[in-house]
Design an enzyme around this catalytic site. Structure first.
Site, mmCIF file in Angstrom:
data_model
loop_
_atom_site.group_PDB
_atom_site.id
_atom_site.type_symbol
_atom_site.label_atom_id
_atom_site.label_comp_id
_atom_site.label_asym_id
_atom_site.label_seq_id
_atom_site.Cartn_x
_atom_site.Cartn_y
_atom_site.Cartn_z
ATOM 1 N N GLY A 21 0.824 -1.208 0.000
ATOM 2 C CA GLY A 21 0.000 0.000 0.000
ATOM 3 C C GLY A 21 0.851 1.248 0.000
ATOM 4 N N GLY A 23 -0.592 4.431 0.490
ATOM 5 C CA GLY A 23 -1.328 5.523 1.116
ATOM 6 C C GLY A 23 -0.561 6.080 2.302
ATOM 7 N N PHE A 24 -1.285 6.706 3.214
ATOM 8 C CA PHE A 24 -0.625 7.304 4.375
ATOM 9 C C PHE A 24 0.123 6.251 5.188
ATOM 10 C CE2 PHE A 24 -3.850 10.620 3.629
ATOM 11 C CZ PHE A 24 -3.024 11.737 3.671
ATOM 12 N N GLU A 184 -18.636 17.679 1.915
ATOM 13 C CA GLU A 184 -17.697 18.455 1.102
ATOM 14 C C GLU A 184 -18.101 18.460 -0.365
ATOM 15 O OE1 GLU A 184 -13.861 17.650 4.037
ATOM 16 O OE2 GLU A 184 -14.258 16.317 2.356
ATOM 17 N N ASP A 323 -6.771 1.941 7.620
ATOM 18 C CA ASP A 323 -8.183 1.571 7.529
ATOM 19 C C ASP A 323 -8.400 0.066 7.546
ATOM 20 O OD1 ASP A 323 -8.716 4.220 7.361
ATOM 21 O OD2 ASP A 323 -9.230 4.251 5.231
#
Length: 474
Positions: A21, A23-24, A184, A323
């Site tokens: 991964g 991502g963050f 948003e 997550d």
């Protein structure tokens, strides 16, 4: 030469860390290990580090892909102990300690001594996956570009519509889910119609567009509490967004949405452009890890129930972060992924210095608060017991998101784009093509017809390639 070979074979191999991964969780885990005496292989099915919290700005023409998704290779190119592999992980062998990934028809097997799995989450349609055909989620770059094409395409089609009913359907935008992403998006679609597109069409007035925000629960921004939820509700309503609470989506097609209200009434909303932001589910790798590790379970969303040190049962060298992990009190936000990855990286480094897994201190999450922007000059912010909304919260939201953007260039360009968008009417990224709208559907059709090998051949991939395990030494 033979003596040189023998000398190399007697050298101890460096500790191998595989991170799945980009991502963050994946990126911050790799960066935290940059000075460690190890070899890192980061495997990701995308070539970029995606800043997901700003995807809605990509979808509504404020930012470009480059600002929110820098190439992972460029981000890590100065980190000499890190290698990046593009591919989707299809197998994790916890006994052999290997990860198998695939890119087109090329299969790669990568060995590991420690593993960090940070593959995040994807959109959940609660068993109604066919909804995705007509209501894209907001988890990937493809999702955002497809949605931009759908939003702008609806205005263009409305300009050409010959009946009022068709025009009304095309100018009705439905956002499903009133969490941060839904709020948003609804706010930005309303501002796009009221400010940016005002006066740009001859046959329609974009300000006539309806933006409907559907929420199955009884409040907007429910997890952030009643005070901030009520503030967001009032602000969106003042912008003309129609908020419909306790409204469950029971069906969805190309022309609209079927909704069931709390009193059992079933009604229809005619809408050509829909977006789904109502739920998430963990990456399928979570269930794979649980099946391969005896005693490890997943929760209802497919997240892995990890040990106190974020490892899985029986495998203290395998960490699950972001997550994909299920830890009470840790929300599915960037901060949870960053803190989890940092903890795992520290545990790996401590292990290299001799610390036993049983001596690790449990992971503790520090809640730095949560934020959501509603419109220009307006946001809500929750930090500990402090809750506030408005302009100050909006400035705090801007500062925090700028801080976590990767690279000075991205930050500078983002500030310029924000300045143009929020102080003026223009948006710098208003291009949209039919490919963005239909490419996903075409690929799904190709895969359904079993033409994967033909498609792979069209882009130059070999029929099948097996790569031997990495045999790098120190």
């Amino acid at each position: 030469m033979s003596s040189r070979s023998r000398t190399m074979s007697t050298q101890p191999a460096r500790h191998r860390v595989v991170i799945i991964g980009s991502g963050f969780g994946g990126l911050f885990g790799a960066k935290h290990l940059r000075h460690a005496d190890i070899d890192i292989t980061l495997i990701s099915k995308t070539s970029t580090h995606l800043f997901q919290p700003l995807l809605y700005q990509l979808a509504t023409g404020i930012l470009s892909v480059g600002e929110i998704a820098p190439a992972t290779r460029l981000v890590l190119r100065k980190q000499k102990n890190a290698q990046v592999l593009l591919g989707e992980v299809i197998d994790i062998d916890l006994v052999a300690k290997t990860v198998t990934s695939e890119l087109l028809n090329m299969r790669t097997v990568t060995p590991f001594d420690s593993l960090i799995v940070a593959t995040g989450a994807q959109q959940s349609y609660f068993g109604n996956d066919r909804f995705a055909t007509f209501a894209p989620g907001m988890k990937t770059i493809d999702d955002a570009l497809e949605l931009r094409g759908r939003i702008l395409g609806s205005f263009e089609a409305a300009e050409l519509a010959t009946t009022q009913s068709a025009r009304d359907r095309l100018l009705t935008f439905v956002v499903i889910g009133a969490g941060p992403t839904g709020v948003e998006l609804a706010g930005q679609i309303a501002e796009l119609a009221d400010r940016t597109l005002e006066g740009t069409f001859h046959n329609i007035d974009p300000r006539d567009a309806r933006v409907i925000l559907l929420e199955g629960a009884g409040a907007v921004l429910g997890p952030m509490g009643p005070k901030l939820g009520a503030y967001a509700h009032r602000r969106l309503s003042s912008m003309g967004v129609e908020i419909q609470l306790n409204a469950m989506v029971t069906d969805l097609d190309a022309r609209g949405v079927t909704v069931k209200d709390a009193d059992g009434t079933v009604r229809r909303i005619e809408s050509s452009c829909k977006v789904w932001s109502a739920g998430v589910q963990a990456s399928p790798l979570g269930r794979m890890l649980a099946e391969r590790s005896e005693g490890t379970e997943v929760d209802r969303a497919g997240r892995v129930v990890v040990e106190p040190d974020l490892s899985i049962k029986g495998h203290p060298n395998v960490f699950v972060v972001g997550d994909l992990m299920s830890v009470p009190g840790v929300p599915g936000q960037a901060q949870g992924a960053i803190q989890g990855a940092t903890y795992a990286a520290k545990a790996i480094k401590a292990g290299l210095k001799g610390q036993a897994p049983q001596d690790r201190k449990p992971f503790k999450y520090f809640n730095k608060g949560s934020m959501a922007t509603i419109s220009r000059f307006s946001a809500v912010c929750q930090v500990g017991k402090f809750e506030f909304g408005g302009f100050i919260a909006w400035l705090a939201w801007l500062a925090l998101h700028l801080y976590y953007l990767i690279g000075y260039r991205s930050r500078i360009v983002t500030v310029i784009q924000w300045f143009v968008t929020f102080l003026g009417r223009g948006r710098g990224q208003m291009a949209a093509t039919e490919q963005w709208v239909f490419a996903r559907l075409a690929l799904e059709l190709v895969n359904a017809d079993g033409q994967d090998s033909e498609l792979a051949g069209a882009v130059g991939a070999p029929p099948s390639v097996e790569q031997a395990p990495d045999t790098r030494t120190g």
